[in-house]
Design a protein around this motif. Structure first.
Motif, PDB file in Angstrom:
ATOM      1  N   GLN A  79     -11.619  -7.824   0.489  1.00 10.58           N
ATOM      2  CA  GLN A  79     -12.300  -7.207  -0.750  1.00 10.58           C
ATOM      3  C   GLN A  79     -13.811  -7.272  -0.418  1.00 10.58           C
ATOM      4  OE1 GLN A  79     -11.657  -6.599  -4.069  1.00 10.58           O
ATOM      5  NE2 GLN A  79      -9.481  -6.573  -3.466  1.00 10.58           N
ATOM      6  N   ARG A 101      -9.067  -2.757   4.295  1.00 11.15           N
ATOM      7  CA  ARG A 101      -7.678  -3.360   4.369  1.00 11.15           C
ATOM      8  C   ARG A 101      -7.248  -3.996   5.675  1.00 11.15           C
ATOM      9  NH1 ARG A 101      -4.625  -3.009  -0.098  1.00 11.15           N
ATOM     10  NH2 ARG A 101      -5.157  -1.111  -1.474  1.00 11.15           N
ATOM     11  N   ASN A 113      -1.716  -7.285   2.560  1.00  8.32           N
ATOM     12  CA  ASN A 113      -1.253  -5.841   2.430  1.00  8.32           C
ATOM     13  C   ASN A 113       0.237  -5.691   1.966  1.00  8.32           C
ATOM     14  OD1 ASN A 113      -3.116  -3.675   3.648  1.00  8.32           O
ATOM     15  ND2 ASN A 113      -3.527  -5.519   5.169  1.00  8.32           N
ATOM     16  N   SER A 165      -0.360  -6.094  -1.878  1.00 10.52           N
ATOM     17  CA  SER A 165      -0.829  -4.938  -2.589  1.00 10.52           C
ATOM     18  C   SER A 165       0.138  -3.772  -2.571  1.00 10.52           C
ATOM     19  CB  SER A 165      -2.081  -4.424  -1.547  1.00 10.52           C
ATOM     20  OG  SER A 165      -2.553  -3.255  -1.987  1.00 10.52           O
ATOM     21  N   ASP A 220      -3.583  -4.087  -6.484  1.00 11.32           N
ATOM     22  CA  ASP A 220      -4.868  -4.503  -6.207  1.00 11.32           C
ATOM     23  C   ASP A 220      -5.509  -5.320  -6.951  1.00 11.32           C
ATOM     24  OD1 ASP A 220      -4.266  -3.221  -3.505  1.00 11.32           O
ATOM     25  OD2 ASP A 220      -5.114  -1.360  -4.278  1.00 11.32           O
ATOM     26  N   ASN A 241      -3.144 -11.240  -7.750  1.00 10.23           N
ATOM     27  CA  ASN A 241      -2.672 -11.325  -6.508  1.00 10.23           C
ATOM     28  C   ASN A 241      -3.117 -12.718  -5.897  1.00 10.23           C
ATOM     29  OD1 ASN A 241      -1.302  -9.121  -6.664  1.00 10.23           O
ATOM     30  ND2 ASN A 241      -2.950  -7.857  -5.440  1.00 10.23           N
TER      31      ASN A 241
END
Length: 311
Positions: free
Chosen positions: A66, A71, A245, A248, A253, A258
């Protein structure tokens, strides 16, 4: 979420009864003293350390991705783990032991912040360059730590950090990993600010946030989580890259939503690898980092080959 928790419960139960020493539900129900001692001295601490390490590194990877807006960023691809190792070596050199947490955390935070600042000042056309630069950066830091290890005859101690293995975890060895719990709670409360920073400096400043302050706090969270795991169990490469990942892809996202998913999936992944590592050449076991490296390396290649639209 319930399915993930159920699967985590099943694997956790299986983990308690997998090993060379005999331990079964029947022995526990019968009140066998040796079985109870084995459970509370070895098997349960090992299980808790696995869950906390997997969850902590996964949350660290989520936050790193973030704040770096990439990523491919993770503690293992941004030099964070190598900085923790350097802090450990400096602790050995100057204080005669590796228990100076303040020094290890400080070096880890400073080194990670330096890397994040560096990549923000360089405009990369391809996001893949960020982890590549991070791996080079980490190699430089690792070389400095290895030089100190050679100079002060501590190479064996340093080498033990590069291979994660839960076999030696006993009661009293893993409690530092509980730091993942308050950090996860703080990350959840701070998620909106971290997400805003992930949108860029102008966006964060437009919302009235101190971009630098949030960035430093994010780096501190990542560094403390990563250094804690490395100090207790060793390096678990690519967990912070792979798990966020995966989550996601299936859940989107949203950082706040999450956090719990990433923690559970990270714990699941490390727990599954640990069980396999105990069974694959039973009654011996292989370091769990070997299996994690294989999975993480394959995932890294897959993410790179998917194309920039998914990065």
């Amino acid at each position: 979420m319930l399915k993930l928790l159920f699967l985590l419960g099943l694997l956790s139960l299986a983990s308690l009864f997998v090993g060379v020493s005999e331990l079964s539900p029947a022995l526990l129900l019968a009140g066998d003293s040796q079985a109870l001692e084995l459970l509370f001295t070895s098997r349960l601490p090992r299980l808790l350390s696995i869950v906390l390490a997997g969850a902590g590194l996964s949350i660290a990877g989520l936050v790193m991705q973030q704040i770096s807006q990439n990523r491919f960023a993770a503690p293992s691809t941004t030099g964070t783990i190598e900085c923790a190792m350097l802090g450990y070596m400096l602790s050995l050199v100057f204080f005669g032991n590796g228990n100076q947490l303040w020094l290890i955390f400080s070096i880890s935070i400073f080194g990670t912040l330096l890397f994040v600042t560096l990549i923000q000042r360089i405009q990369f056309r391809n996001a893949v360059f960020v982890p590549l630069i991070g791996i080079i950066y980490g190699s430089i830091i690792s070389s400095c730590a290895t030089f100190l290890a050679y100079k002060y005859d501590a190479l064996q101690m340093l080498s033990s950090w590069t291979v994660a293995n839960f076999a030696s975890i006993l009661k009293g060895d893993y409690e530092l990993l509980y730091i993942a719990l308050p950090i996860a709670a703080f990350t959840y409360a701070y998620a909106a600010r971290i997400s805003a920073v992930g949108m860029g400096r102008d966006f964060a400043v437009g919302l009235g946030l101190s971009y630098r302050q949030v960035l430093v706090i994010g780096v501190m969270l990542v560094s403390i989580l990563s250094a804690s795991v490395v100090m207790i169990v060793g390096a678990l490469p690519f967990i912070g890259l792979l798990v966020p990942n995966l989550v996601s892809i299936f859940y989107g996202d949203n950082l706040r939503k999450n956090i719990s998913r990433v923690a559970i999936v990270g714990a699941l992944l490390v727990l599954a690898c640990d069980i396999v590592s105990r069974l694959i050449i039973f009654p011996y076991e292989i370091p769990v980092s070997m299996l994690v490296s294989i999975l993480g390396g394959l995932a890294f290649i897959y993410l790179i080959t998917k194309g920039p639209k998914n990065v």
